[in-house]
Design an enzyme around this catalytic site. Structure first.
Site: not given
Ligand code: UGA
Length: 442
Positions: A267, A327
């Site tokens: 995403c 993740k």
């Molecule tokens: C993301 C959004 O959080 C959702 O709200 C959205 O619906 C989704 O994309 C989508 O568009 O379908 P997702 O990609 O599943 O969800 O996972 P996240 O938890 O957002 O993490 C994304 C990436 O950011 C991961 O690589 C995670 O490690 C990283 N991340 C997340 C960080 O580096 N720091 C943070 O504080 C949070």
């Protein structure tokens, strides 16, 4: 198989479609899923989810047992429901723009199935740029439909996170419905009668924009944190301590500030790139989005830098890479930061041994030559250093002692702030973490 006529048809049994369908079935709807891939259909019928998502298979089994959920290919004899949700992929094109081929085909297929009678609401769940629901989806449905068939399009973006998708679908923090008529909005909202959360009704283009703004803003928060963390590293400040002083301010909030090896997944990287392509198309500068993407490309290399600072030249060194999924709690490796880390290590001549509790087979597909081992112990044994790229619980449980016992030199670079720095240091681990600030360890 469900017997009753569905009140919701979901097109696509991918991560969004299947999760949405199961959540709707659990909320009492009669859901029929249409999926092009017959193997996936057979798997889902047997209760097997095509991807790993905690709790999903149990929920799938319950939904199948309750007969509220059924699935079939496009040859299905089950008629379309009054609400049809399009949940197909919009993968990135080399230009960064989203490939709308699947969406166009799915919408056309829906059009072909429409029959004259009451109006059908075709709802787009896939993430699409403002205007797409009208210009692509409406046009494709119309192309396929009997001229006497009546339909309207709407947008209902999803905010599911992999790893907690089912919970996010059952207990969302908001529902956004984009519709250009009161009736269409009311019909889509009727799906969420049992869900308690703010429900925002806007026009279609606005709903499409909300989804991109949400993902881009979250990516921006992470990008900003990474940039600050890189400074903290140099000036001897722990970015995670800084967060404690930021989080109580409601204007900032404490979430999505975790610095690390960068964001991956299907995403954020794709959506920010697609949004940027929309700016380019309109000839509007987007320096913030450019910086978010550029910074995210550089961030995995920060982990490699920290490792090099401790281990010295990497040529011929055995390095453990823990975590290949983008993740924890998913087997998804799309845009995983593990890939640029692995490639940077290999380019410097390191022998990289990789492990992941779930994502090994998917990683093998994108990097066939990677050395994968089935256990953490095998990855760590004899290693001169280790990078933790995914904060799986299984990795959190590795004790400092275990690192010391197994590794040749106990150097741990934590790309996701998985461990307690003080404990690691006390146990004699040469521990570095992005944004930890070297001076804080001395
Ligand atoms: C993301 C959004 O959080 C959702 O709200 C959205 O619906 C989704 O994309 C989508 O568009 O379908 P997702 O990609 O599943 O969800 O996972 P996240 O938890 O957002 O993490 C994304 C990436 O950011 C991961 O690589 C995670 O490690 C990283 N991340 C997340 C960080 O580096 N720091 C943070 O504080 C949070």
């Amino acid at each position: 198989m469900a017997k009753a006529r569905p009140n919701l048809t979901v097109i696509g049994a991918g991560y969004v479609g299947l999760t949405t369908a199961i959540a709707a079935a659990m909320q009492g709807h009669q859901v029929h899923v249409i999926e092009t891939n017959p193997e996936r259909v057979a798997d889902v019928r047997r209760g097997r989810a095509p991807f790993y998502e905690p709790g999903l298979e149990e929920a799938l089994a319950r939904s199948l047992r309750s007969r509220r959920l059924s699935i079939d290919t496009h040859n299905t004899s089950v008629p379309l429901a009054p609400i049809v949700m399009l949940c197909v992929g919009t993968p990135p094109l080399p230009s960064g723009a989203a490939d709308l081929t699947f969406l166009d085909q799915a919408a056309y297929g829906v059009g072909r199935k429409l029959t004259p009678g009451p109006s059908t609401i075709v709802v787009v769940k896939s993430t699409v740029l403002p205007g797409t629901t009208q210009t692509v989806v409406h046009a494709a449905v119309k192309r396929g439909a009997d001229p006497k068939a009546r339909f309207e399009v709407a947008s209902n973006p999803e905010f599911l996170r992999e790893g907690s998708a089912l919970k996010d679908a059952l207990e969302p923090d908001r529902i956004v419905v984009g519709a250009d008529s009161v009736t269409a909005a009311r019909v889509v909202l009727s799906l969420y009668k049992k869900v308690k959360c703010p429900k925002i009704t806007v026009n279609v283009r606005t709903a499409e924009t909300i989804k991109y703004a949400a993902n881009a803003f979250l990516a921006l928060k992470i990008g900003f944190s990474n940039e600050m963390a890189n400074l903290c590293e140099r000036v001897g400040v722990d970015w995670y301590d800084v967060i404690q002083g930021l989080a109580p301010d409601p204007r900032i909030g404490g979430l999505f500030l975790r610095a690390g090896a960068g964001f991956g997944g299907s995403c954020f990287p794709k959506d920010v790139a697609a949004l940027r392509s929309a700016f380019r198309k309109e000839d509007i500068p987007s320096p913030i989005l450019d910086a978010v993407l550029d910074g995210n490309d550089r961030q995995p290399l920060v982990a490699v830098d920290l490792l090099r600072q401790e281990v010295g030249p990497l040529q011929g060194k055995r390095i453990a890479l823990l975590g290949l999924a983008f993740k924890p709690d998913t087997d998804d490796v799309r845009e995983t930061r593990a890939l640029p880390i692995l490639r940077a290590l290999a380019a410097e001549g390191a022998h990289v041994v990789c492990h992941d509790p779930k994502a090994g087979p998917n990683f093998r597909k994108i990097e066939p030559t990677a050395t994968l081992v089935p256990s953490v112990a095998e990855a760590l044994r004899g290693a001169a250093g280790c990078i933790v790229q995914t904060e799986w619980d299984a990795y959190r449980r590795i004790t400092p002692r275990r690192f010391r016992e197994l590794m040749d030199t106990p150097v741990v670079v934590d790309g996701r702030r998985t461990y307690d720095a003080a404990k690691m240091k006390r146990a004699g681990i040469r521990y570095r973490a992005i944004g930890l600030g070297r001076a804080t360890m001395e």
